[in-house]
Enzyme design. Structure first.
Site: not given
Ligand SMILES: *Cc1c(COP(=O)(O)O)cnc(C)c1O
Length: 411
Positions: A272, A315, A341, A237, A275
């Protein structure tokens, strides 16, 4: 990757014009160097503990790109059996790979158990039952990490906030404790961690801090019951700058985690990110097909579309757009749109652009995450090719799809 060069954009020294000529457009170009730099920046932000960075494959599952991270010792975060297969193919160590997702099938669980993953991030009581059943059937012990829904507002786009009580993800603290108690009694299961993931493109530190505290409360409650966890996983995130956002520094996230988990120095910290690692490493190269003007607007019609980079359509996302070779002359405002389209098919709106002519190349920046990964064949458009630039050399990572690919699965 900041494409640059004397008036003509290049990617880590490689000519974008030459890549477009050689591989056609639309074309994704990724920089291995940028990916490594981002991973390093994240790791260096931690002072006291070395985190395990599990790359969220869904941001960009391209093998050549993911392999760069695997070679640097990153793990993976997967959300489907397809991503499991691709993570293993990219060279990720299954013992550094976690399986997330609210709807894992039993077949996917079995594949994960056979691979020997680090953890299954479990999101419901019924999923825990299913995991125990599959694990028993295979004669294995499934490593369990419960995904907590800490009910914090990540303050990001509503489609990508995932840690509120009204979102489908994770379980509340009371339910998490019940799942741990149950898992601890089951010999087919082994309790290993706690996890959360509160959203994507998060720019403030506070939501992470609150989520970390919610995780720590679970760790403490379990400890009181004699259940010890090996890891805490804050999810992904971390936001990036697309336009003028000022995202938290990784150091702020690191500090929040190190402080919150100071009472448990033996626990491993997991991240995790998707992005954060790859968004800035990619550009989408697209060629101008036509220019047109209506009473209200000026349009640049390009060969790239929402099918290649859906974020603007999905978005209303803003991506930088630059001419690969800048022509002299006044800048004018125009919409950059694709051939699909749908009026929602745009890459940029009301953007100041230098003079452009048919055949000119545009580089859409920060397109390395949730670009190709979300692409589709809508309007029967074959998907783009992908190129990885590494050490000043470019190589094709995935060939462009052909018309044959469009119909290959049809009977
Ligand atoms: C999408 C997701 C991420 C990665 O999110 P980013 O915003 O790309 O860092 C990590 N963990 C889980 C469980 C996700 O669904």
């Amino acid at each position: 990757m900041r494409p640059r060069g004397g008036g003509v954009l290049r990617a880590d020294g490689v000519s974008l014009e030459a890549l477009a000529r050689r591989h056609g457009t639309p074309l994704f170009v990724y920089s291995a160097r940028t990916v490594r730099e981002r991973l390093d920046a994240l790791r260096r932000a931690f002072r006291r503990r070395e985190p395990l960075v599990c790359y969220a494959m869904k941001a960009n599952p391209c093998r050549a790109l993911a392999a760069v991270l695997a070679r640097e010792g990153a793990g993976a975060d997967i959300v489907s059996g397809g991503e499991l297969a691709r993570a293993l193919r990219a060279g990720f160590d299954p013992r550094r790979t976690v399986f997330s997702g609210v709807g894992k099938t039993e077949a996917e669980m079995a594949a994960g158990l056979r691979a020997g993953l680090l953890a299954f991030n479990v999101e419901s009581a019924e999923e825990l039952d299913a995991l125990a059943r599959v694990s028993g059937r295979l004669g294995r012990v499934a490593p369990v990490s419960v995904r907590l829904n800490p009910d914090v507002n990540a303050r990001t786009h509503p489609h990508i906030t995932t840690g509120r009580a009204e979102n489908k993800f994770g379980v509340e603290t009371a339910e998490a404790l019940r799942l741990y108690a149950r898992a601890a009694r089951d010999r087919r299961l082994r309790v290993v961690g706690v996890q959360c993931h509160i959203g994507s493109q998060i720019t403030q530190a506070e939501p992470f801090r609150r989520a970390a505290r919610a995780l720590a409360r679970v760790v403490a409650r379990l400890q009181a019951q004699g259940i010890r966890l090996q890891h805490a996983d804050i999810g992904g995130g971390l936001g990036i700058t697309y336009k003028d956002e000022r995202p938290l520094a990784p150091a702020a996230l690191a500090r929040a985690l190190e402080e919150t988990f100071a009472p448990w120095p033996e626990m491993r910290l997991l991240l995790e990110p998707g992005r954060y690692l790859v968004a800035e490493a990619g550009i989408l190269l697209t060629r101008v097909l036509y220019r047109k003007k209506t009473a209200k607007r000026r349009f640049i019609v390009v060969d790239g579309a929402m099918t290649d980079l859906p974020r603007p359509a999905l978005y209303g996302a803003w991506h930088p757009v630059e001419a690969v070779r800048t022509r002299p002359g006044p800048r004018r405002r125009a919409d950059v749109v694709g051939p699909v389209c749908e009026s929602g098919d745009f890459l940029a709106r009301a953007r100041l652009l230098p003079p452009l002519e048919r055949g000119d190349l545009l580089a859409v920046g920060k397109a390395g995450a949730y670009g190709f990964a979300m692409s589709s064949q809508y309007n029967s458009r074959p998907r783009s090719a992908e190129v990885l630039v590494d050490g000043g050399r470019a190589r094709l990572a995935r060939r462009r799809e052909t018309l044959k690919d469009l119909i290959a699965a049809e009977r």
